[in-house]
Design an enzyme around this catalytic site. Structure first.
Site, PDB file in Angstrom:
ATOM      1  N   TYR A  50       9.670 -83.286  62.895  1.00 50.03           N
ATOM      2  CA  TYR A  50      10.767 -82.997  63.831  1.00 50.03           C
ATOM      3  C   TYR A  50      11.849 -82.216  63.115  1.00 50.03           C
ATOM      4  CZ  TYR A  50      10.290 -84.758  68.520  1.00 50.03           C
ATOM      5  OH  TYR A  50       9.943 -84.881  69.821  1.00 50.03           O
ATOM      6  N   GLU A  52      14.845 -80.661  65.035  1.00 51.51           N
ATOM      7  CA  GLU A  52      15.853 -80.171  65.996  1.00 51.51           C
ATOM      8  C   GLU A  52      17.040 -79.587  65.251  1.00 51.51           C
ATOM      9  OE1 GLU A  52      16.874 -83.132  68.941  1.00 51.51           O
ATOM     10  OE2 GLU A  52      14.799 -83.193  69.644  1.00 51.51           O
ATOM     11  N   ASP A 196      11.796 -56.960  77.379  1.00 55.90           N
ATOM     12  CA  ASP A 196      10.750 -57.961  77.173  1.00 55.90           C
ATOM     13  C   ASP A 196       9.516 -57.200  76.682  1.00 55.90           C
ATOM     14  OD1 ASP A 196       8.621 -59.684  77.397  1.00 55.90           O
ATOM     15  OD2 ASP A 196       9.277 -60.576  79.288  1.00 55.90           O
ATOM     16  N   THR A 222       6.561 -62.496  73.282  1.00 54.37           N
ATOM     17  CA  THR A 222       5.634 -63.532  72.858  1.00 54.37           C
ATOM     18  C   THR A 222       5.070 -63.053  71.520  1.00 54.37           C
ATOM     19  OG1 THR A 222       3.866 -62.449  74.094  1.00 54.37           O
ATOM     20  CG2 THR A 222       4.960 -64.307  75.163  1.00 54.37           C
ATOM     21  N   LYS A 225       0.142 -61.696  71.728  1.00 53.60           N
ATOM     22  CA  LYS A 225      -0.579 -60.608  72.424  1.00 53.60           C
ATOM     23  C   LYS A 225      -0.913 -59.514  71.391  1.00 53.60           C
ATOM     24  CE  LYS A 225       1.348 -61.722  76.957  1.00 53.60           C
ATOM     25  NZ  LYS A 225       2.610 -62.486  76.917  1.00 53.60           N
ATOM     26  N   ARG A 231       0.351 -68.635  69.789  1.00 53.53           N
ATOM     27  CA  ARG A 231       1.170 -68.690  70.992  1.00 53.53           C
ATOM     28  C   ARG A 231       2.598 -69.066  70.603  1.00 53.53           C
ATOM     29  NH1 ARG A 231      -1.380 -67.956  75.610  1.00 53.53           N
ATOM     30  NH2 ARG A 231      -3.330 -67.214  74.750  1.00 53.53           N
TER      31      ARG A 231
HETATM   32  N1  DSN Z   1       0.254 -64.150  80.987  1.00 56.49           N
HETATM   33  C1  DSN Z   1       0.871 -62.892  80.684  1.00 56.49           C
HETATM   34  C2  DSN Z   1      -0.073 -61.762  80.911  1.00 56.49           C
HETATM   35  O1  DSN Z   1      -1.267 -62.003  81.024  1.00 56.49           O
HETATM   36  O2  DSN Z   1       0.345 -60.626  80.986  1.00 56.49           O
HETATM   37  C3  DSN Z   1       2.085 -62.751  81.446  1.00 56.49           C
HETATM   38  O3  DSN Z   1       2.868 -63.886  81.264  1.00 56.49           O
END
Ligand code: DSN
Length: 414
Positions: A50, A52, A196, A222, A225, A231
């Site tokens: 933990y 925080e 974003d 994120t 990707k 993630r």
């Molecule tokens: N799940 C993402 C995507 O596939 O583009 C969007 O949040």
């Protein structure tokens, strides 16, 4: 005890998913295969801790090494994206975006974003998301003919609605964003501009897409990707953001914790740090360039087979295909291609006459297959298989066997 002995059911399911990934082509543009080093950090003992708070200011003891991990991750992100302040605690993209609202807006304020059916994201003001429920959301679209953002129209819309916060970013926009123009548009009404870059973060890191940092106040992303990490999510505050609002870094940090989240997932933060180190290498720069080369090659091959591409092609990692001339819905194409060993997803196209459950398009991308070292010649093959299966559903079994064999030459990262 090892997983196999401790939980044979889950162990078996993981083994089956591993085989699925190995033997088929992952072409959902938001997916990738991260390195074993990233997975090792993610599966480490750091999950037990933990923490925080933030480095040097925790609500729990025993964080001397955790602080170093998180600080390293922050420094690597700052360096890679050339930005001033980074928060690496958001559990993923939607929580990162939620924190931006908490930091910059009050409920009821006007916000703007690219509409979901036009390629935007749920959290950019869609009615069914918190972002459309708690804020006065004005959505913009793309041009009906070109499928591109019409910056002149957007500037007019921004002038008439004067948003407090404006989002730029997409889940299904195959073209480059003109960050400088967007910066001017947001500045004309004093709006916070948030980019974003979840989909294109790896391309930005690898210099295959322009970096929004000089032109926007906030960047969210994120990490799983094109960036090819675990993630997770990150929020960056730029120099321009600090000039607009010197308190912005503090506001963002407070919005993440204690505003929205409790304990950060330090195992994920360690894995993000590993992926950021990988993303700073010359090899990653080559990878990012190859993602785009492969997407362009795939686009040009599919066009030869008379597939209609939204916006006519791609500049990034993804393609959006309008399937109406093929007499097949996006959902049918998704199922059919899956049975042939190609995983893509059904997707709305701009001005889609069909609903979101049976949209007219499919979305596909090259980040994961490029990780497996596929190049332009392989894109030719893949386009041919896609065409065969869509033309003749009976060929799916044969194609699936061919893809299985083909995949053996392109192993997952070891
Ligand atoms: N799940 C993402 C995507 O596939 O583009 C969007 O949040």
């Amino acid at each position: 005890m090892k997983l196999k002995q401790g939980d044979s059911q889950i162990s078996k399911l993981i083994a089956l998913e591993t085989e699925r990934q190995k033997n088929t082509l992952q072409m959902i543009p938001s997916e990738n295969h991260c390195s074993p080093a990233v997975r090792e950090a993610l599966g480490s003992i750091l999950t037990d801790k933990y923490a925080e708070g933030y480095p040097g200011k925790r609500y729990y003891g025993g964080n001397q090494f955790i602080d170093k991990v998180e600080s390293l991750c922050i420094e690597r992100a700052k360096e890679l994206f050339n930005t001033e302040h980074v928060n690496v605690q958001p559990h993923s993209g939607s929580p990162a975006n939620a924190a931006v609202y908490v930091a910059t807006c009050q409920p009821g304020d006007t916000i703007m974003g690219l509409a979901l059916p036009m390629g935007g994201h749920l959290t950019h003001g869609t009615k069914v998301s918190f972002s459309g429920k708690f804020f006065n959301s004005v959505q913009y679209g793309v041009d009906e003919k070109t499928h591109l953002i019409n910056y002149d129209e957007l500037a007019k819309l921004v002038q008439s609605h004067k948003p407090k916060l404006m989002w730029v970013g997409a889940t299904a926009y195959p073209r480059i964003f003109d960050w400088a123009k967007l910066g001017e548009i947001a500045d004309s009404v004093g709006a916070y501009l948030a980019a974003d870059i979840a989909h294109i973060a790896g391309l930005v890191a690898g210099k295959a897409h322009p970096n929004p940092v000089p032109f926007v106040h906030i960047v969210t992303t994120t990490t799983h990707k094109t960036l090819r990490g675990p993630r997770g999510g990150m929020i960056m505050v730029t120099k321009k953001g600090i000039e607009k609002d010197p308190e912005l870094p503090k506001k963002i940090d407070k919005a993440v914790f204690p505003g929205l989240q409790g304990g950060p997932h330090e195992n994920a933060i360690a894995a993000i740090a590993v992926c950021l180190k990988e993303a700073a290498t010359p090899a990653f720069k080559k990878y990012a360039a190859q993602i785009v080369k492969n997407a362009k090659a795939l686009a040009s091959e599919l066009k030869k087979y008379d597939f209609n591409l939204v916006s006519g092609g791609t500049d990034n990692h993804l393609l959006l295909v309008d399937l109406r001339n093929k007499n097949i819905t996006g959902a049918e194409a998704q199922d059919l291609l899956e049975s042939a060993g190609i995983t893509i997803n059904k997707n709305s196209i701009p001005y889609d006459p069909a609903g979101p459950f049976k949209p007219s398009g499919m979305r596909l991308g090259t980040p994961a297959i490029t990780t497996r070292s596929m190049k332009e010649s392989e894109m030719k093959k893949i386009a041919g298989w896609i065409n065969q299966v869509i033309l003749n559903p009976n060929s799916a079994g044969r194609v699936s066997a061919e893809i299985r064999k083909f995949c053996k030459k392109f192993p997952l990262p070891k």
